[in-house]
Design a protein around this motif. Sequence first.
Motif, PDB file in Angstrom:
ATOM      1  N   PRO A  62       0.828  -1.233   0.000  1.00 29.00           N
ATOM      2  CA  PRO A  62       0.000   0.000   0.000  1.00 29.00           C
ATOM      3  C   PRO A  62       0.851   1.268   0.000  1.00 29.00           C
ATOM      4  N   TYR A  63       1.959   1.226   0.728  1.00 22.97           N
ATOM      5  CA  TYR A  63       2.843   2.387   0.760  1.00 22.97           C
ATOM      6  C   TYR A  63       3.576   2.549  -0.568  1.00 22.97           C
ATOM      7  N   ALA A  64       3.883   1.435  -1.209  1.00 19.33           N
ATOM      8  CA  ALA A  64       4.526   1.502  -2.518  1.00 19.33           C
ATOM      9  C   ALA A  64       3.612   2.162  -3.539  1.00 19.33           C
ATOM     10  N   LEU A  65       2.303   1.879  -3.462  1.00 15.32           N
ATOM     11  CA  LEU A  65       1.347   2.527  -4.367  1.00 15.32           C
ATOM     12  C   LEU A  65       1.321   4.038  -4.141  1.00 15.32           C
ATOM     13  N   VAL A  66       1.378   4.455  -2.874  1.00 15.07           N
ATOM     14  CA  VAL A  66       1.409   5.881  -2.569  1.00 15.07           C
ATOM     15  C   VAL A  66       2.680   6.509  -3.135  1.00 15.07           C
ATOM     16  N   ALA A  67       3.796   5.803  -3.005  1.00 13.20           N
ATOM     17  CA  ALA A  67       5.065   6.318  -3.528  1.00 13.20           C
ATOM     18  C   ALA A  67       5.015   6.475  -5.045  1.00 13.20           C
ATOM     19  N   VAL A  68       4.444   5.486  -5.726  1.00 12.61           N
ATOM     20  CA  VAL A  68       4.327   5.564  -7.187  1.00 12.61           C
ATOM     21  C   VAL A  68       3.426   6.737  -7.581  1.00 12.61           C
ATOM     22  N   ALA A  69       2.297   6.878  -6.889  1.00  7.59           N
ATOM     23  CA  ALA A  69       1.390   8.001  -7.182  1.00  7.59           C
ATOM     24  C   ALA A  69       2.074   9.336  -6.943  1.00  7.59           C
ATOM     25  N   PHE A  70       2.920   9.405  -5.908  1.00 14.39           N
ATOM     26  CA  PHE A  70       3.633  10.653  -5.624  1.00 14.39           C
ATOM     27  C   PHE A  70       4.650  10.964  -6.721  1.00 14.39           C
ATOM     28  N   LEU A  71       5.316   9.937  -7.237  1.00 14.46           N
ATOM     29  CA  LEU A  71       6.258  10.145  -8.335  1.00 14.46           C
ATOM     30  C   LEU A  71       5.527  10.648  -9.582  1.00 14.46           C
ATOM     31  N   VAL A  72       4.332  10.116  -9.827  1.00 16.72           N
ATOM     32  CA  VAL A  72       3.530  10.586 -10.960  1.00 16.72           C
ATOM     33  C   VAL A  72       3.151  12.049 -10.751  1.00 16.72           C
ATOM     34  N   PHE A  73       2.748  12.385  -9.530  1.00 17.00           N
ATOM     35  CA  PHE A  73       2.431  13.786  -9.217  1.00 17.00           C
ATOM     36  C   PHE A  73       3.630  14.691  -9.480  1.00 17.00           C
ATOM     37  N   MET A  74       4.822  14.275  -9.025  1.00 17.86           N
ATOM     38  CA  MET A  74       6.017  15.093  -9.233  1.00 17.86           C
ATOM     39  C   MET A  74       6.303  15.275 -10.722  1.00 17.86           C
ATOM     40  N   TRP A  75       6.083  14.218 -11.494  1.00 14.38           N
ATOM     41  CA  TRP A  75       6.325  14.305 -12.937  1.00 14.38           C
ATOM     42  C   TRP A  75       5.344  15.260 -13.607  1.00 14.38           C
ATOM     43  N   LEU A  76       4.068  15.157 -13.240  1.00 13.27           N
ATOM     44  CA  LEU A  76       3.059  16.036 -13.827  1.00 13.27           C
ATOM     45  C   LEU A  76       3.223  17.475 -13.354  1.00 13.27           C
ATOM     46  N   ASN A  77       3.608  17.635 -12.094  1.00 17.41           N
ATOM     47  CA  ASN A  77       3.742  18.976 -11.509  1.00 17.41           C
ATOM     48  C   ASN A  77       5.119  19.580 -11.763  1.00 17.41           C
ATOM     49  N   ASP A  78       6.026  18.768 -12.284  1.00 23.22           N
ATOM     50  CA  ASP A  78       7.410  19.209 -12.519  1.00 23.22           C
ATOM     51  C   ASP A  78       8.082  19.640 -11.219  1.00 23.22           C
ATOM     52  N   GLY A  79       7.858  18.852 -10.177  1.00 24.96           N
ATOM     53  CA  GLY A  79       8.480  19.147  -8.886  1.00 24.96           C
ATOM     54  C   GLY A  79       7.532  18.874  -7.734  1.00 24.96           C
ATOM     55  N   VAL A  80       8.008  19.125  -6.526  1.00 28.58           N
ATOM     56  CA  VAL A  80       7.215  18.879  -5.323  1.00 28.58           C
ATOM     57  C   VAL A  80       6.338  20.074  -4.973  1.00 28.58           C
TER      58      VAL A  80
END
Length: 474
Positions: free
Chosen positions: A257-275
């Motif tokens: 479950p935490y790995a899914l959150v991490a993957v979703a966060f990486l997708v967010f960073m890619w779409l947002n071009d940063g944190v």
Amino acid sequence: MLMERFEGYIFTALCSTNFLVSCLIFSKITREQREPYMDELFHVPQAQKYCHGRFNEWDPMITTLPGLYLVSVGIIKPLVRLADLPGDVLCSTAMLRFINLLFNGGILYLLYRLVCRLHPKEKTRPAARRILSALSLSTFPVLYFFNFLYYTDAGSTFFVLFAYLMTLHGCHKASALLGVGAIFFRQTNIVWVAFCAGTLVAPLMDEAWRAAHAKKTDDRSSQVPLSPSGAKRVLLFAADFLASGGHVKAVLCVAWPYALVAVAFLVFMWLNDGVVVGDRASHQACINVPQLFYFLSFSLFFSSPVSLCYERALRFLQALKRRPLLFLAIAVASSLLVWKLTAVHRYLLADNRHFTFYVWRRLFQKHELARFFFVPAYVFAGWNFLDSLKSRSLFWTSAFLACVVAATVPQKLLEFRYFIVPYLMYRLHMPMPSLPRLALEFLLYSAVNAAAVYVFVAKTFRWPDSGATQRFMW
């Protein structure tokens, strides 16, 4: 059973008293500062836009995701309709600030449950230690002050602690979902989602480490010396463990479950071009290693009633005597890091409303060599930090230290609010202090809180080019 029920009554009475006292302080602060102040100038109008259904409008100066505003609207609108309050009360500054008082009550309860969960042996001892420990931590000065303003800290801390409690109870799907909520309050909380996963992986690594050394005749072979060779052994073992397909499968079985959150966060960073969501020019990540030293010093001060004692000081002197070259090397390395990797944010130098402005000006800017004078204190603070956690397992401590580094070092701005969650995690995992030490800690926190509130309310000032009232704060 009777004792548990009695403890429940005492804790309930304490929660009510704590809420009443907080409401009185809240009333005083709100009367003195009715208009939004500091970061509230961005948070309050954004929440009010959400209150009126304008979810497509966003202030580009806000750097965090809209978790605070969504939760505020979700709580305030039903309450206002239920109580049939006038429309001008809906999402007023005072009503929005009140949300953090509700979070404060939740944080007290979560801290109590975490104390009970992390220190199960304490169940046979007086309940006063568990209750006082939770109360003391809920009044941790930096966190407690921001319960009275519309900032993200109370909600962020609430969701991180809730997620960690669910991890300890084995509810990993719920924990990961709560971790998403924490990220919506502050993106850097992904570090503490990783910490929750790390607490699951650490026991597997500890077991593998013990098994790898079980057949060795040297009884001390499973212990890791504080040395470069010891660190190398741990790093090589961790690399081999993570490179093993069987171990990776075992890790994913418990931490998916935490790995899914991490993957979703990486997708967010890619779409947002940063944190960072907005105002990226003022919130850029960097390598600011001394930020870790500031955190260790901060932790030493606020944990001093429960961590410092004659025996620990004696152990430090003995360690210094046994390994003088090691401590000298650490001091030299720390000095080099202070010299080469100190980053100073322009806000720190320009905004004289924050306590950190005066800490920096009066301690670090007195002389160009002043920042090096504190290196011995950093070394002791780091040793004290590690010694306070020596009851924890090797890989749990390694995971926690990695998260502390990830939460502090990339931050360019010296801001005590960034230390709230790592400090609470540190303090929660220390051995349970005695009742007199807990009382001393609570008195220290209460004194600092009283001073901070008094200075904010009574010691106002004005800038030469502005007629607005300014106040000192964390």
